[in-house]
Design an enzyme around this catalytic site. Structure first.
Site, PDB file in Angstrom:
ATOM      1  N   LYS A  35       0.844  -1.211   0.000  1.00 43.45           N
ATOM      2  CA  LYS A  35       0.000   0.000   0.000  1.00 43.45           C
ATOM      3  C   LYS A  35       0.876   1.256   0.000  1.00 43.45           C
ATOM      4  O   LYS A  35       0.674   2.162  -0.808  1.00 43.45           O
ATOM      5  CB  LYS A  35      -0.872   0.026   1.245  1.00 43.45           C
ATOM      6  N   ASN A  36       1.883   1.287   0.855  1.00 42.72           N
ATOM      7  CA  ASN A  36       2.652   2.526   1.019  1.00 42.72           C
ATOM      8  C   ASN A  36       3.688   2.738  -0.060  1.00 42.72           C
ATOM      9  O   ASN A  36       4.286   3.809  -0.147  1.00 42.72           O
ATOM     10  CB  ASN A  36       3.263   2.583   2.416  1.00 42.72           C
ATOM     11  N   ARG A  95      -0.808  15.036  11.837  1.00 43.18           N
ATOM     12  CA  ARG A  95      -0.343  14.814  10.469  1.00 43.18           C
ATOM     13  C   ARG A  95      -0.114  16.125   9.703  1.00 43.18           C
ATOM     14  O   ARG A  95      -0.684  16.368   8.665  1.00 43.18           O
ATOM     15  CB  ARG A  95      -1.314  13.914   9.697  1.00 43.18           C
ATOM     16  N   ASP A 154       4.106   1.416  12.188  1.00 44.66           N
ATOM     17  CA  ASP A 154       2.918   0.722  11.682  1.00 44.66           C
ATOM     18  C   ASP A 154       2.787  -0.679  12.256  1.00 44.66           C
ATOM     19  O   ASP A 154       1.693  -1.233  12.271  1.00 44.66           O
ATOM     20  CB  ASP A 154       2.942   0.636  10.150  1.00 44.66           C
ATOM     21  N   ARG A 200      -5.011  11.022   3.290  1.00 44.90           N
ATOM     22  CA  ARG A 200      -3.913  11.971   3.461  1.00 44.90           C
ATOM     23  C   ARG A 200      -2.858  11.813   2.379  1.00 44.90           C
ATOM     24  O   ARG A 200      -2.235  12.781   1.954  1.00 44.90           O
ATOM     25  CB  ARG A 200      -3.319  11.712   4.836  1.00 44.90           C
ATOM     26  N   ARG A 238      -8.886  -0.057   3.975  1.00 38.24           N
ATOM     27  CA  ARG A 238      -7.998   0.915   3.322  1.00 38.24           C
ATOM     28  C   ARG A 238      -6.641   0.288   3.006  1.00 38.24           C
ATOM     29  O   ARG A 238      -5.965   0.679   2.072  1.00 38.24           O
ATOM     30  CB  ARG A 238      -7.771   2.126   4.237  1.00 38.24           C
ATOM     31  N   ILE A 258       1.714  19.137   7.379  1.00 35.93           N
ATOM     32  CA  ILE A 258       2.442  19.026   6.098  1.00 35.93           C
ATOM     33  C   ILE A 258       3.426  20.184   5.943  1.00 35.93           C
ATOM     34  O   ILE A 258       3.838  20.522   4.835  1.00 35.93           O
ATOM     35  CB  ILE A 258       1.457  19.002   4.894  1.00 35.93           C
ATOM     36  N   ASP A 259       3.849  20.736   7.078  1.00 39.10           N
ATOM     37  CA  ASP A 259       4.777  21.880   7.022  1.00 39.10           C
ATOM     38  C   ASP A 259       6.080  21.525   6.311  1.00 39.10           C
ATOM     39  O   ASP A 259       6.619  22.338   5.540  1.00 39.10           O
ATOM     40  CB  ASP A 259       5.059  22.401   8.426  1.00 39.10           C
ATOM     41  N   LEU A 260       6.574  20.301   6.501  1.00 41.17           N
ATOM     42  CA  LEU A 260       7.849  19.934   5.858  1.00 41.17           C
ATOM     43  C   LEU A 260       7.693  19.879   4.343  1.00 41.17           C
ATOM     44  O   LEU A 260       8.604  20.232   3.589  1.00 41.17           O
ATOM     45  CB  LEU A 260       8.344  18.593   6.394  1.00 41.17           C
ATOM     46  N   CYS A 279      -5.736  12.725  11.522  1.00 35.98           N
ATOM     47  CA  CYS A 279      -6.521  11.488  11.676  1.00 35.98           C
ATOM     48  C   CYS A 279      -6.380  11.066  13.137  1.00 35.98           C
ATOM     49  O   CYS A 279      -5.788  11.764  13.954  1.00 35.98           O
ATOM     50  CB  CYS A 279      -6.025  10.411  10.723  1.00 35.98           C
TER      51      CYS A 279
END
Ligand code: EPZ
Length: 423
Positions: free
Chosen positions: A22-23, A121, A305, A92, A397, A123-125, A116
């Protein structure tokens, strides 16, 4: 909304070929937008995050055909650069379309991704790096409006080796003017897979899998064929289920080097695994021992995970274990549900102290995220009696037909439609 009904007391044993990752597939699906002709992807997992991402590509104007696990994607006629907010809120990983759309069209409009249940989570980076590379970013009504006339190569120093930020910078830098260097890059196998895909499309990327990645921008990327690697988290889920039920399992398609940290812990707690050619086998442990500390971290450290599955497993072991979660701020929510089943777990901030030798009893529990809900299913297999696990929408998911997968290995599990919302 569905829920699972699991009958405990049955061993999870047998042979299984692990699905595609998935990732790894989500960033590579976004990356197909950078290829100006056809891409063929093989070993695709049939999971809702994959299918949702395919739907986004189709809404952007891609032509997509499927034959079993093989998808053919033609992006030559993309006619939109906008991805709706609700899609990004729900998934996301859609944030990765930012780098890909900008790399292809120099424009992108994307809903702001929500947090979530496992964490904020942010997203500044991603956004700070993009601004350094010449991207103009304006936030308006919950949407990110991004554009540029020139994507500029740059030295990016990540304060944390964020997987998503590393992937997004790769997607942008591969079409930049000049060279980009990502310092303190994420080293996960999924980064290596994305870099390999982009290289096959003509990208010039060196050092993926290390903490420093060099990218020389190119003007055009062409199509390619690519086969997704195995899902290391699904493999870990299966190994934990087998260890918790005294099973004997053999997994095909596994790359051992992607699983060193978790295999080390399996060894420490009494599980004997072996590599036999393309198979990873693990025999039933005589006794599970804990008396260890597991600390999650970026690859090659122990993967966050996998943490929920080991929390379930270690409730059964002889001794006491400490789990320290360093990646996400709220990743112990499944522990409260495990305690409802008879586990004894003390949570103190980012630390979970797990007292072993629990006798888990089936009851009704509520999952709130993908891996936490999967961890509750594993606990159900090891519990006495029947366990009802709410939250199937989270599991779907990231796992393809989890009931079919575990049933084929001797588990007693069924998926029922819930008549009420998950808690
Ligand atoms: C990826 O998420 C995975 N998702 C996650 O898997 C995985 O848990 C995570 O990497 C860590 O390995 C996908 O690949 C689709 P990060 P990502 O950016 O990219 C902070 C699963 O169950 N951060 O490495 O979102 C962030 O808050 C999922 O399959 C910032 O502060 O992970 C977190 O604390 C769950 N600012 C830490 O970094 C940013 O701009 C790690 O996040 C970005 C991240």
């Amino acid at each position: 909304m569905g829920h699972y009904v699991v009958e405990g007391g049955h061993k999870i044993s047998g042979e299984f070929t692990v699905h595609g990752s998935k990732n790894a597939c989500l960033p590579i699906l976004a990356a197909t937008l950078l290829a100006e002709d056809e891409v063929v992807l093989e070993n695709c997992p049939n999971i809702s995050d994959f299918n949702q991402t395919i739907a986004i590509l189709e809404r952007l104007g891609c032509t997509i055909t499927q034959e079993n696990r093989t998808y053919t994607i033609d992006t030559s006629k993309i006619d939109s650069v906008e991805i709706k907010e609700e899609t990004v809120q729900k998934m996301r990983s859609s944030i990765l379309f930012l780098g890909a759309l900008l790399g292809r069209t120099k424009k992108a409009i994307l809903g702001y991704p929500g947090g979530c249940t496992i964490g904020k989570r942010p997203i500044d980076l991603h956004l700070n790096s993009f601004e350094k590379m010449g991207i103009c970013i304006e936030e308006e009504d919950g949407f990110l409006h991004c554009s540029t006339s020139h994507i500029l190569g740059y030295h990016i120093y990540l304060p944390y080796p964020s997987v998503g930020a590393t992937e997004n910078i790769l997607l942008l830098a591969v079409k930049a003017e000049g060279a980009t260097v990502i310092h303190n890059a994420a080293q996960e196998p999924e980064i290596v897979a994305l870099a390999e895909f982009l290289r096959r499309c003509g990208g010039e990327i060196y050092g993926a899998g290390t903490s420093t990645i060099f990218i020389e921008g190119v003007t055009k990327l062409h199509g390619t064929n690519f086969c997704f690697p195995f899902d290391r988290i699904e493999a870990t889920t299966l190994l934990c289920a087998s260890a918790m039920t005294g099973g004997d399992i053999a997994l095909a398609g596994v790359e051992i080097s992607h699983m060193s940290a978790t295999l080390d812990v399996f060894e420490k707690i009494g599980c004997i695994w072996q590599q036999k050619g393309n198979w990873l086998t693990m025999e039933p442990p005589k006794q599970l021992y804990s008396n260890l500390t597991i600390k999650t971290g970026p690859f090659p450290l122990f993967p966050t995970d996998a943490q929920p599955f080991f929390a379930s497993l270690l409730t059964l072991a002889e001794g006491t274990c400490m789990i320290i979660e360093t990646v996400f701020e709220q990743r112990f929510r499944h522990c409260k549900e495990l305690c409802k089943m008879g586990a004894q777990i003390d949570i103190n901030g980012q630390r979970a102290k797990i007292y072993g030798n629990a006798h888990l009893m089936g009851t009704e529990v509520y999952g709130t995220d993908l891996r936490g809900t999967a961890a509750l299913i594993l606990a159900g297999f090891a519990a006495e009696g029947t366990t009802t696990i709410h939250g199937a929408e989270f599991v779907e998911r990231g796992y393809e037909d989890i009931t079919g997968m575990f049933t084929s290995l001797g588990g007693q599990i069924q998926l029922l439609e819930s008549c009420h919302e998950s808690k």
